[in-house]
Design a protein around this motif. Structure first.
Motif, PDB file in Angstrom:
ATOM      1  N   TYR A  66      -8.571  35.578 -16.473  1.00  0.00           N
ATOM      2  CA  TYR A  66      -9.552  36.192 -17.384  1.00  0.00           C
ATOM      3  C   TYR A  66      -9.249  35.866 -18.853  1.00  0.00           C
ATOM      4  O   TYR A  66      -9.014  34.725 -19.194  1.00  0.00           O
ATOM      5  CB  TYR A  66      -9.642  37.708 -17.135  1.00  0.00           C
ATOM      6  CG  TYR A  66      -9.816  38.049 -15.677  1.00  0.00           C
ATOM      7  CD1 TYR A  66     -11.016  37.769 -15.020  1.00  0.00           C
ATOM      8  CD2 TYR A  66      -8.773  38.608 -14.935  1.00  0.00           C
ATOM      9  CE1 TYR A  66     -11.170  38.066 -13.663  1.00  0.00           C
ATOM     10  CE2 TYR A  66      -8.928  38.905 -13.587  1.00  0.00           C
ATOM     11  CZ  TYR A  66     -10.118  38.629 -12.965  1.00  0.00           C
ATOM     12  OH  TYR A  66     -10.269  38.905 -11.636  1.00  0.00           O
ATOM     13  N   GLY A  67      -9.231  36.895 -19.710  1.00  0.00           N
ATOM     14  CA  GLY A  67      -9.063  36.669 -21.147  1.00  0.00           C
ATOM     15  C   GLY A  67      -7.791  35.926 -21.497  1.00  0.00           C
ATOM     16  O   GLY A  67      -7.767  35.066 -22.373  1.00  0.00           O
ATOM     17  N   GLU A  84      -8.197  32.279 -20.972  1.00  0.00           N
ATOM     18  CA  GLU A  84      -9.052  31.644 -21.991  1.00  0.00           C
ATOM     19  C   GLU A  84      -8.267  31.288 -23.250  1.00  0.00           C
ATOM     20  O   GLU A  84      -8.516  30.266 -23.868  1.00  0.00           O
ATOM     21  CB  GLU A  84     -10.219  32.574 -22.340  1.00  0.00           C
ATOM     22  CG  GLU A  84     -11.121  32.811 -21.147  1.00  0.00           C
ATOM     23  CD  GLU A  84     -12.596  32.826 -21.498  1.00  0.00           C
ATOM     24  OE1 GLU A  84     -12.913  33.047 -22.670  1.00  0.00           O
ATOM     25  OE2 GLU A  84     -13.408  32.611 -20.583  1.00  0.00           O
ATOM     26  N   THR A  85      -7.316  32.160 -23.612  1.00  0.00           N
ATOM     27  CA  THR A  85      -6.509  31.886 -24.793  1.00  0.00           C
ATOM     28  C   THR A  85      -5.833  30.527 -24.685  1.00  0.00           C
ATOM     29  O   THR A  85      -5.697  29.801 -25.659  1.00  0.00           O
ATOM     30  CB  THR A  85      -5.406  32.950 -24.947  1.00  0.00           C
ATOM     31  OG1 THR A  85      -5.950  34.206 -24.621  1.00  0.00           O
ATOM     32  CG2 THR A  85      -4.846  32.971 -26.338  1.00  0.00           C
ATOM     33  N   THR A 125      -8.943  27.452 -23.664  1.00  0.00           N
ATOM     34  CA  THR A 125      -9.934  27.084 -24.683  1.00  0.00           C
ATOM     35  C   THR A 125      -9.464  25.935 -25.583  1.00  0.00           C
ATOM     36  O   THR A 125     -10.232  25.008 -25.843  1.00  0.00           O
ATOM     37  CB  THR A 125     -10.318  28.312 -25.538  1.00  0.00           C
ATOM     38  OG1 THR A 125     -10.631  29.380 -24.660  1.00  0.00           O
ATOM     39  CG2 THR A 125     -11.515  28.027 -26.424  1.00  0.00           C
ATOM     40  N   LEU A 185     -13.087  28.961 -17.153  1.00  0.00           N
ATOM     41  CA  LEU A 185     -13.360  29.182 -18.574  1.00  0.00           C
ATOM     42  C   LEU A 185     -14.855  29.426 -18.710  1.00  0.00           C
ATOM     43  O   LEU A 185     -15.659  28.650 -18.204  1.00  0.00           O
ATOM     44  CB  LEU A 185     -12.940  27.933 -19.350  1.00  0.00           C
ATOM     45  CG  LEU A 185     -12.937  28.023 -20.863  1.00  0.00           C
ATOM     46  CD1 LEU A 185     -11.951  29.089 -21.307  1.00  0.00           C
ATOM     47  CD2 LEU A 185     -12.532  26.684 -21.452  1.00  0.00           C
ATOM     48  N   ARG A 186     -15.235  30.475 -19.420  1.00  0.00           N
ATOM     49  CA  ARG A 186     -16.653  30.815 -19.466  1.00  0.00           C
ATOM     50  C   ARG A 186     -17.469  29.808 -20.268  1.00  0.00           C
ATOM     51  O   ARG A 186     -18.631  29.583 -19.988  1.00  0.00           O
ATOM     52  CB  ARG A 186     -16.843  32.224 -20.019  1.00  0.00           C
ATOM     53  CG  ARG A 186     -16.282  33.287 -19.075  1.00  0.00           C
ATOM     54  CD  ARG A 186     -16.403  34.666 -19.671  1.00  0.00           C
ATOM     55  NE  ARG A 186     -15.861  34.674 -21.017  1.00  0.00           N
ATOM     56  CZ  ARG A 186     -16.059  35.649 -21.891  1.00  0.00           C
ATOM     57  NH1 ARG A 186     -16.785  36.687 -21.553  1.00  0.00           N
ATOM     58  NH2 ARG A 186     -15.516  35.586 -23.093  1.00  0.00           N
ATOM     59  N   SER A 187     -16.829  29.170 -21.259  1.00  0.00           N
ATOM     60  CA  SER A 187     -17.612  28.279 -22.115  1.00  0.00           C
ATOM     61  C   SER A 187     -17.978  26.956 -21.440  1.00  0.00           C
ATOM     62  O   SER A 187     -18.992  26.359 -21.765  1.00  0.00           O
ATOM     63  CB  SER A 187     -16.870  28.034 -23.417  1.00  0.00           C
ATOM     64  OG  SER A 187     -15.599  27.489 -23.142  1.00  0.00           O
ATOM     65  N   TYR A 196     -11.985  39.933 -23.151  1.00  0.00           N
ATOM     66  CA  TYR A 196     -12.202  38.656 -23.816  1.00  0.00           C
ATOM     67  C   TYR A 196     -12.284  38.805 -25.335  1.00  0.00           C
ATOM     68  O   TYR A 196     -12.174  37.844 -26.060  1.00  0.00           O
ATOM     69  CB  TYR A 196     -13.479  38.011 -23.288  1.00  0.00           C
ATOM     70  CG  TYR A 196     -13.386  37.646 -21.826  1.00  0.00           C
ATOM     71  CD1 TYR A 196     -12.770  36.453 -21.445  1.00  0.00           C
ATOM     72  CD2 TYR A 196     -13.874  38.490 -20.844  1.00  0.00           C
ATOM     73  CE1 TYR A 196     -12.676  36.111 -20.108  1.00  0.00           C
ATOM     74  CE2 TYR A 196     -13.778  38.159 -19.500  1.00  0.00           C
ATOM     75  CZ  TYR A 196     -13.182  36.969 -19.136  1.00  0.00           C
ATOM     76  OH  TYR A 196     -13.072  36.629 -17.814  1.00  0.00           O
ATOM     77  N   GLN A 255      -9.020  29.533 -32.199  1.00  0.00           N
ATOM     78  CA  GLN A 255      -9.596  29.550 -30.860  1.00  0.00           C
ATOM     79  C   GLN A 255      -8.432  29.677 -29.913  1.00  0.00           C
ATOM     80  O   GLN A 255      -7.812  28.678 -29.569  1.00  0.00           O
ATOM     81  CB  GLN A 255     -10.325  28.232 -30.584  1.00  0.00           C
ATOM     82  CG  GLN A 255     -11.626  28.081 -31.330  1.00  0.00           C
ATOM     83  CD  GLN A 255     -12.687  28.963 -30.727  1.00  0.00           C
ATOM     84  OE1 GLN A 255     -12.813  29.036 -29.511  1.00  0.00           O
ATOM     85  NE2 GLN A 255     -13.429  29.673 -31.561  1.00  0.00           N
TER      86      GLN A 255
END
Lengths: 415, 294
Positions: A90-91, A94-95, A98, A126-128, A372, B32
């Motif tokens: 999850y979050g 992503e860190t 990304t 990754l959501r993006s 997130y 980011q």
């Protein structure tokens, strides 16, 4: 802090150079993890892998869980870090994913991804860019662990409804037994308590409504469930507001409390500390008979490949090995954690129970959906439930605070 | 002489100056996750000081740092002054007491924090056990879990840990006072309070300058005791939160609750650094002025 970072970078650089020279003879992979307690298991896995792939050796290194993210981040930011990385989901994923530190995995480079259910892969996506970045390793569940002997000695059974739960806790307390070992001094424990005790009252539909924005956290289902939690707080360990996580574990392991609202990962840990414990698990009780009993589940993390590694082929081979049903089987049976890999034969009775309960589950909501952005749902839930259980705010106030925090960034709540 | 000067300068530049400057630079970028994004100017600073999400957390923590400073000034430095005066008069067994008061200072903060966490455990810690055995059941509390006592408990644990340091510094200061000055005051018939207030206190001013400045810096950099005793979140519900914890959580994330934001973390660190430098310098200048040469 700064100094530590420099030293860590230096250390990372050092190990990088060393692994470089070793590669002349054989390909040596470095593999980082925070699971110090599973070291023996991983050594064994590596031995099995090396029997299959004699040209590759794997060096397993662990770091303290509370510093793992920091150490890993700094190493990766310095362009180094291990070849294979145990990452969270999850979050937290992503860190790291990304900025492009992880190699995207797909059915071409890791065909074994087909062994996993969609939800498990979603946790490592990754959501993006909708790409998967790690092979999931475990599914965890929040539920109630209970001491079968205490239940039997007092002639009580695992409760189905909330009323039964209240009657049961009263009966135990009347006999001077602490019903729940839980304390609230360690902030994150409050989130596990909510997952373990309230999931059935919240329900899957609540989760769908929250995600779509049809409902928010001031919803009566959420406020009502918090009110029930406040009621049952009086049956936690004595002076529970000052009891931290290790103290509550000790209380349960010593057999001085009947129940522990927490994660399925506790079971193996409790058994290790006191093998004589006879344990069982049950899902959060339902509000009225006939409702669906649920546990709260999430995926704990995965195995990822460093995008900058020069040993990509070897690293992928190792990660593919960690995605096979043989690996999943030994993972589940040795560590008594649920592997997300489909159709695994489970030996341990409690793990079988957890697997069965997991067929009916909602998400461990704040971790899966709201970790997130800041303030994360977890931060809000943990501190406001802690405050509510300490008698410093009402369930309505707690719900309103949680909602207000999430609404600062969550579009569906801003209508 | 270059061989004596260059290594320390190089060392300081590499391990102190460079990290501070780089943190300062990080604070101007959007991050980011771990990758540096675009230049955003003062956005991170604005967010830290005034943003809806960060500001309440930061100011709440800042207030706790101020509490800690005031309380430690009274308990730790004030206590140190009194202990020093008692030891100065060389009562029976003062050599033992001088060592005893200093022993906790040499213990590691991790150990002190852990020790006090055990002492304060609500169900088997010696603090509550002692209260129960004295029949003072109503005073027993979940000290670290009760929002009205948690911060105070951390401050006391810190004072217990460090009180030996001001004691020793003040004692050295008192021993530097020429004995004839104190003799003369005594002969003039001053009482104990007047002696302390009008003679000893002004004459140990250099010690006070050092101790107040160090405590100021320490109180605003406070991290270890809270981290060990109540965790990264400033539990319960932020009532023990201090800037050190907020910085750590913001920059490096809290694996059980939050995500990492290097930009905001660096902005907070930079602000804290500037605040400490400016105020510590002002404090030192002000305290220097009241020092007397003798």
């Amino acid at each position: 802090m700064k100094l530590t970072r420099r030293i860590l970078m230096g250390a990372a650089a050092g190990s990088f150079l060393l692994s470089g020279t070793a590669a002349m003879a054989q390909t040596e992979l470095t593999f980082w993890s925070w699971r110090q307690e599973d070291k023996a298991f991983y050594q064994d896995v590596i031995k099995k892998f090396q029997a299959k792939e004699p040209g590759i050796t794997v060096k397993f290194e662990t770091y303290a869980p509370e510093n793992y993210q920091t150490i890993l981040s700094t190493a990766l930011a310095a362009g180094r870090g291990p070849d294979v990385i145990q990452v969270r989901a999850y979050g937290n994923l992503e860190t790291i994913a990304t900025p492009g530190y992880l190699l995207a995995l797909d059915k071409q480079n890791v065909p074994e991804l087909a062994n996993f259910p969609e939800a498990a892969l979603a946790a490592e996506t990754l959501r993006s860019d909708s790409k998967v970045y790690a092979v999931p390793f475990a599914m965890q569940a929040q539920l109630v662990v209970y001491n079968k002997k205490i239940f039997k000695d007092n002639g009580v059974n695992p409760p189905k409804t909330w009323d039964e739960m209240m009657a049961l806790t009263q009966a135990l307390k009347a006999k001077n037994i602490t019903p729940f070992a839980n304390g609230t001094a360690t902030a994150w424990q409050n989130e596990t308590i909510v997952g373990g005790l309230l999931s059935s009252m919240l329900g899957k539909e609540f989760e769908t409504d929250i995600v779509s924005g049809k409902a928010n956290f001031t919803d009566p289902r959420f406020v009502g469930a918090l009110a029930k939690l406040k009621d049952i707080g009086q049956y936690f360990s004595p002076n529970f507001t000052g009891v931290d996580y290790p103290s509550s574990q000790q209380l349960f392991v010593a057999g001085r409390a009947a129940m522990f609202a927490g994660g399925s990962y506790e079971v193996a840990n409790f058994k290790n500390q006191n093998p004589t414990l006879d344990l069982g698990v049950f899902p959060a009780p339902v509000l009225k008979a006939g409702d669906q009993a649920l546990i709260a589940t999430y995926y704990d993390g995965g195995y990822a490949v460093n995008a900058k590694t020069e040993k990509k082929d070897a690293a992928l081979k190792f990660v593919r090995f960690l995605a096979t049903p043989e690996y999943g089987t030994s993972f589940t049976n040795t560590l008594k954690n649920l592997s997300p890999i489909k159709d695994i034969k489970i030996e341990d009775a409690i793990t079988q129970d957890v697997a069965k309960l997991a067929e009916n589950s909602m998400s461990y909501l704040m971790l899966v959906r709201f970790r997130y952005q800041e303030p994360s749902g977890s931060v809000l839930l943990q501190s406001n439930v802690q405050k509510m259980l300490a008698g410093q705010q009402t369930p309505e106030q707690a719900a309103a605070e949680i909602n207000k925090g999430i609404a600062t960034y969550y579009k569906p709540f801003q209508k | 002489m270059a061989f004596l000067v260059v290594p320390p300068i190089a060392f300081m530049s590499l391990f102190v100056v460079y990290p501070i400057l780089s943190a300062f630079a990080y604070a101007f970028y959007d991050w980011q996750g771990l990758a540096r994004g675009e230049f955003v100017g003062l956005k991170n600073f604005k967010e830290v000081l005034f943003g809806v999400t960060m500001a309440p957390v930061v100011w709440n923590a800042f207030l706790h740092n101020v509490y800690a400073l005031v309380a430690l000034m009274i308990i730790q430095n004030g206590g140190g002054f009194l202990f020093a005066w008692l030891l100065y008069k060389e009562p029976f067994g003062f050599r033992f007491h001088r060592v005893a008061v200093f022993v906790p200072v040499v213990l590691s903060t991790i150990i002190v924090g852990f020790l006090w966490k055990l002492f304060l455990n609500p169900n088997f810690g010696i603090v509550n056990q002692a209260l129960y055995s004295l029949g003072l059941d109503s005073l027993a509390k979940p000290w670290l879990g009760d929002s009205s006592t948690a911060l105070g408990a951390l401050i006391l644990a810190n004072a217990w840990h460090f009180v030996g340091f001001p004691t020793l510094v003040y004692l050295a200061g008192m021993q530097r006072i020429p004995p004839e000055i104190i003799e003369a005051a005594r002969l003039d018939g001053t009482n104990e309070w007047q002696l302390l207030k009008n003679v000893v206190w002004p004459l140990v001013a250099p010690s006070t300058t050092i101790l107040f400045t160090l405590l100021f810096i320490g109180a605003f950099n406070w991290f270890e005791i809270p981290y060990v005793m109540v965790g990264l979140d400033g539990s319960p519900f932020g009532t023990t939160d201090v800037l050190g914890l907020v910085f750590y959580r913001t920059a490096f994330g809290n694996q059980s609750a939050s995500i990492q934001n290097f930009g905001m973390g660096s902005a907070l660190a930079t602000l804290l650094f500037l605040f400490i430098v400016v105020f510590a310098s002002m404090l030192t200048l002000w305290l220097r002025r009241r020092e007397i040469q003798f």
